[in-house]
Design a protein around this motif. Structure first.
Motif, PDB file in Angstrom:
ATOM      1  N   THR A 771       4.818 -12.487   7.900  1.00  0.00           N
ATOM      2  CA  THR A 771       3.381 -12.340   8.129  1.00  0.00           C
ATOM      3  C   THR A 771       3.112 -11.718   9.495  1.00  0.00           C
ATOM      4  N   ARG A 775       1.758  -8.134   9.435  1.00  0.00           N
ATOM      5  CA  ARG A 775       0.321  -8.329   9.695  1.00  0.00           C
ATOM      6  C   ARG A 775      -0.467  -8.361   8.376  1.00  0.00           C
ATOM      7  N   SER A 776       0.078  -9.149   7.463  1.00  0.00           N
ATOM      8  CA  SER A 776      -0.540  -9.271   6.141  1.00  0.00           C
ATOM      9  C   SER A 776      -0.122 -10.601   5.536  1.00  0.00           C
ATOM     10  N   GLN A 779       1.448  -9.044   1.485  1.00  0.00           N
ATOM     11  CA  GLN A 779       2.719  -8.331   1.400  1.00  0.00           C
ATOM     12  C   GLN A 779       3.938  -9.248   1.570  1.00  0.00           C
ATOM     13  N   ASN A 832       4.764   1.616   2.459  1.00  0.00           N
ATOM     14  CA  ASN A 832       3.594   1.658   3.349  1.00  0.00           C
ATOM     15  C   ASN A 832       3.554   2.946   4.163  1.00  0.00           C
ATOM     16  N   ILE A 932      -3.836  -3.877  -0.227  1.00  0.00           N
ATOM     17  CA  ILE A 932      -2.959  -4.804   0.505  1.00  0.00           C
ATOM     18  C   ILE A 932      -2.369  -4.143   1.746  1.00  0.00           C
ATOM     19  N   HIS A 933      -2.587  -2.827   1.890  1.00  0.00           N
ATOM     20  CA  HIS A 933      -2.063  -2.124   3.069  1.00  0.00           C
ATOM     21  C   HIS A 933      -3.169  -1.278   3.682  1.00  0.00           C
ATOM     22  N   HIS A 934      -3.282  -1.386   4.982  1.00  0.00           N
ATOM     23  CA  HIS A 934      -4.272  -0.592   5.718  1.00  0.00           C
ATOM     24  C   HIS A 934      -3.558   0.484   6.497  1.00  0.00           C
TER      25      HIS A 934
END
Length: 937
Positions: A771, A775-776, A779, A832, A932-934
């Motif tokens: 995590t 940073r999620s 994921q 990603n 789920i991904h930025h």
């Protein structure tokens, strides 16, 4: 052969072994101390009115060596000393007990026979059917076991004592042989695995790249050896297996770095730039992977008890080697790559030597690295995938690309198939069963015998020799040695009850290695059981003897397969409950060697003191006890030092008196007035029995019902469950009594419960690490979701190989977590990155899989191929670690498929779910991210 000759030879040989460098202690077993035996005639005592205590006191007072100070005469000084020590049996015989004014004297020889003898044996040691003295040789901590044993054998082959040509020195139960064989087996497996690993990497990475990657292995192993030295870990089967496991793992980080750097070199970057970008891009991903793998192996390091101590070398070896390999991959490998990695211009050079041509051809089949011609910069048409390599491996990538696109298109069906397989694997678990520790590979069989409690040692020896003849009839190619302990029962650290008893015997059969004989230990075990049972039926062996035949597994000590603990206050009630369990177990097919551990002692002749008569006779309870003890057990009156040996002078009744009931009536106690009082006159006699040992647990008396099982018929877990079902109301019927089920079930519950708790904690820590790194919150779940599904590969592997689920195979499953996360994490990070470059989610997933295909195959394949020799025993199978290797290897095979096919589907499904949640939240006026991904762009 007289025992005296055997003992003399042993005495002369002891110093020979001590003189060998590295020997710490030589323990003599079956070696009887020398003593002067004074055998008293009770009739003579009565005739001369002498008591046993008078004789003992006389010998004590006569045997003296006492300083008297100094005598000073003028300028000289002399030492005064009273010398009265016995020098031989004649001096003891002629010792005066009493004298008269008329010149008459009573000497020891008038009332007793004095002989130079040996202490009475409480056990007999036999070797291959003959009397023996056993030397148990202990090494110094700094000595090498294999080297020391080899030097001892070489020295013993040349050793001889004049006049003792009829006595031989034979070695048995040599732990160095087992260590040497296992070392040879594991080293052979490691070499085979290393060769397979080298060939595998050569095919997928080429000779130059594979050489660069493999060059880091010695550094990692040196760090591991240093850690082992400071942790006090030696080379043994467990630590060596850890090395085999980690051998495939320590190249993982280097493969990721080298392959990523090479990818950028293929895209046309300068060598130094390609290496720098390749390392920096995966630095934090690889570091996170290291932390996750270390976390996954921490449960093994934290495991307590015997299993924790036994398995401790595995996590230490693996964690140390992985930390060292991370350092190599991050800080040493980049230098190697920058120096030795070829630029494209250098790749145009033709191979010159025949080996170079062969290697180039092999490499060209699987990758572009072996091609003869390479463009200076890799270019792609718009309709061409730049990540697809030329050669056969490019075809593999295209095939994988088609599979992954089809799986993503039907992602819910794909995941559904996985779930169905998972359910099927769970349904197979009852069928494969559970065995706490696996069986097989035993090289020792133990035969335990119990005769009726009143059996004396000589009668026991006579009966044991009958069974000994049955055991010695085994073929010579199977039986190496037979060691007998007549008068003693072997007990493990888990069952520390008194071992010595005249009615017990233990035989230890040492078998040749399994690969050198045609039959397994279990087959030999079953044959011996049948032969002994037949001998009891036809009367050749006593029918009253309880005989157990067990194969000895060379792993950590564990409890009996079936064990019921009954606790309470009243022994009669406890025994009644124990008999209920014992009777029920006798009805279950496959259950054998039933026993209740509450052993009655021998019948006791208990003498109580008639205090009134004793007081009038001037005799105390102490006088009675001492005289009775001296008459039968014998009292050591004094000792003398002769030839560096302390020799006791023991006083007791003669053998004829001690073996007849009349001998008890001949005991007379000397009172303070010089009279002799018959034992019968001052005591009362009661015959009774007592228990040989009273066990307690939590201040309550404890009795255990124990049994073995034939695993081909039933498992211990099944037996325990049947008992629980049968005796559901047992504690209600017997209030105040506590019943618990131990043995393998207890070991299983304790070890598996502790391991499961630590594993859950490790998963939580891994989730936190992921995590923070990613940073999620979503994921990390995608990355870790493959862990439970690895069970499918483990269960199917055990089912196909006809192996039960065991503690060791569960260790293999738990150990998979770190490797699964390692491969999955890097894959997700590449997906990603491709999304950051503007690709659609499906294209990013496909390209991420294509780019990571070779590294994943390399990392997983290297570990799997390394373990194959261990799984299938190439070089000799070790049944202790092979279940762990089987579960780890085949679990990783299935986990690799999950990583390459199912994880992309889970990633896409997670994106679908987040999109649906975002849309639903939008309808309610809430703003929730739909991905789920930025992107970092």
């Amino acid at each position: 052969m007289p025992y005296s000759r055997l003992r003399e030879f042993a005495n002369k040989s002891e110093d020979f072994f001590y003189d060998i460098d590295g020997v710490a202690e030589v323990e003599k077993i079956g070696y009887l101390d020398r003593e002067y035996l004074v055998e008293v005639d009770p009739d003579a005592l009565d005739k001369y009115r002498i008591g046993m205590n008078t004789l003992i006191t006389t010998l004590q007072m006569r045997n003296i060596d006492f300083p008297g100070g100094a005598l000073r005469l003028g300028k000289k000084e002399f030492v005064l000393r009273t010398k009265g020590q016995f020098k031989n049996a004649d001096e003891i015989r002629n010792t005066v007990i009493m004298g008269s004014d008329g010149g008459f004297s009573t000497r020891v020889k008038d009332i007793a026979k004095v002989t130079d003898a040996y202490e009475e044996a409480d056990t007999y040691r036999r070797f291959n059917g003959q009397d023996a003295v056993i030397f148990k040789i202990w090494k110094k901590r700094s000595a090498d076991e294999i080297d020391l044993a080899s030097r001892i054998r070489a020295a013993a082959a040349k050793y001889s004592v004049a006049g003792y040509d009829d006595i031989n020195i034979t070695f048995f139960n040599d732990s160095s042989i087992s260590t040497k064989n296992r070392l040879a087996s594991v080293i052979e497996e490691a070499i085979v695995g290393f060769v397979i690993l080298g060939i595998f990497m050569l095919m997928l990475l080429g000779r130059r790249m594979s050489g660069i990657v493999l060059a880091g292995i010695p550094i990692s192993f040196m760090a591991m050896f240093i850690s082992m030295k400071y942790q006090g870990i030696t080379f043994n089967i467990v630590s060596l297996f850890g090395m085999i496991m980690v051998l495939g793992m320590i190249v993982d980080f280097s493969i990721v770095v080298a392959e990523n750097s090479h990818r950028y070199l293929e895209l046309g970057m300068k060598r130094s730039d390609a290496v720098e970008k390749g390392v920096s891009e995966v630095f934090w991903v690889v570091t996170t992977t290291l932390l996750c793998i270390v976390t996954a192996f921490m449960p093994l390091l934290l495991l307590t008890g015997i299993m924790g101590k036994f398995l401790r070398p595995i996590p230490i070896v693996i964690i140390t080697a992985l930390i060292a390999s991370w350092f190599v991959a991050m800080f040493i490998l980049p230098t190697y790559l920058n120096i030795f990695l070829q630029d494209h211009a250098e790749k145009n050079k033709e191979p010159e030597t025949l080996p170079e041509r062969i290697m180039a051809f092999a490499a060209s089949i699987f990758s572009s690295k072996g091609k003869k011609k390479h463009p200076a910069k890799k270019t792609c048409r718009d309709d061409e995938d730049c990540n697809i390599e030329p050669g056969l491996f490019g075809k593999v990538q295209n095939g994988y690309k088609r599979i992954i696109r089809a799986a993503l298109k039907h992602r819910y069906i794909t995941v559904g198939i996985l779930i169905i397989l998972f359910v099927i694997s769970l349904s197979l678990l009852p069928g494969i069963g559970f065995k706490f520790m696996p069986e097989g590979g035993e090289e020792q069989i133990r035969v335990s015998i119990k005769l009726p409690h009143e059996t004396n040692l000589n009668a026991n020896l006579e009966e044991s020799e009958k069974i000994e003849r049955i055991l010695l009839a085994l073929p010579k190619e199977e039986l190496i040695a037979l060691h007998a302990w007549v008068g003693e029962e072997y007990n493990t650290v888990l069952d520390p009850k008194p071992g010595k008893a005249t009615y017990k015997t233990t035989f230890e059969l040492f078998l040749s290695p399994e690969k050198d004989r045609h039959r397994k230990a279990k087959t030999i075990n079953d044959e011996l059981r049948k032969k002994i049972a037949d001998a009891q039926k036809n009367g050749a062996v006593s029918r009253s003897a309880e005989i157990k035949v067990d194969s000895v597994f060379s792993g950590p000590p564990i409890g009996k397969p079936v064990n019921v603990e009954i606790r309470g206050r009243d022994y009669d009630q406890i025994v009644a409950i124990a008999k209920e369990y014992n009777d029920y177990l006798a009805t279950i097919k496959g259950v054998r060697d039933l026993a209740i551990d509450l052993e009655e002692g021998k019948t006791e002749y208990r003498y109580g003191v008639n205090e009134e008569v004793a007081a009038r006779s001037n005799v105390s309870a102490y006088d009675i006890a001492i005289t009775l003890n001296a008459s039968f057990a014998g009292a050591v009156a004094t000792t003398v030092n002769q030839n560096q040996e302390e020799v006791g002078i023991r006083v007791r009744f003669g053998e004829n008196t001690r073996t007849q009931i009349q001998g008890i009536h001949d005991v007379k106690i000397a009172n303070r007035m010089g009279g002799l009082i018959p034992l019968d006159a001052v005591s009362t006699l009661k015959m009774d029995k007592a228990y040989s040992q009273i066990n307690r647990l939590n201040f309550k008396r404890l009795v255990q019902v124990q049994a073995d099982v034939d695993t081909a018929v039933i498992t211990s877990d099944r037996v325990t469950q049947l008992m629980k079902n049968k005796f559901t109301d047992i504690e209600k019927r017997y209030p105040g009594y506590i019943i618990s089920y131990g043995g393998e079930q207890e070991d299983t519950n304790k070890s598996m419960g502790e391991l499961g708790l630590y594993f859950m904690a490790a998963l939580i820590v891994m989730f936190v690490i992921l995590t923070v790194s990613m940073r999620s919150l979503i994921q990390p779940l995608v990355v870790m979701i493959a862990i439970p599904f690895a069970l499918v590969g483990v269960v199917f592997a055990l089912y196909i190989h006809h192996q039960p689920l065991s503690f060791m195979s569960m260790l293999g499953l738990f150990s998979l977590a770190g490797i699964i996360v390692s491969n999955t994490l890097v894959l997700v990070q590449f997906i990603n990155r491709f999304r950051d470059d503007g690709m659609s989610i499906q294209d990013a997933i496909v390209e991420g899989g294509v780019v990571r295909l070779r590294p994943i195959i390399l990392t997983a394949g290297s570990i799997i191929l390394e373990l194959m020799p261990v799984i299938y025993g190439l070089g000799g199978k070790d049944y202790l670690v092979s279940p762990l290797a089987l579960a780890f290897g085949y679990g990783l095979i299935f986990a690799t498929v999950i990583t390459l096919v199912i994880i992309p589907c889970f990633y896409h499904i997670a994106e679908d779910v987040m999109g649906a949640v975002s849309r639903a939240a939008g309808k309610m006026g809430l703003s929730v991210s739909g991905t789920i991904h930025h992107s970092e762009n």
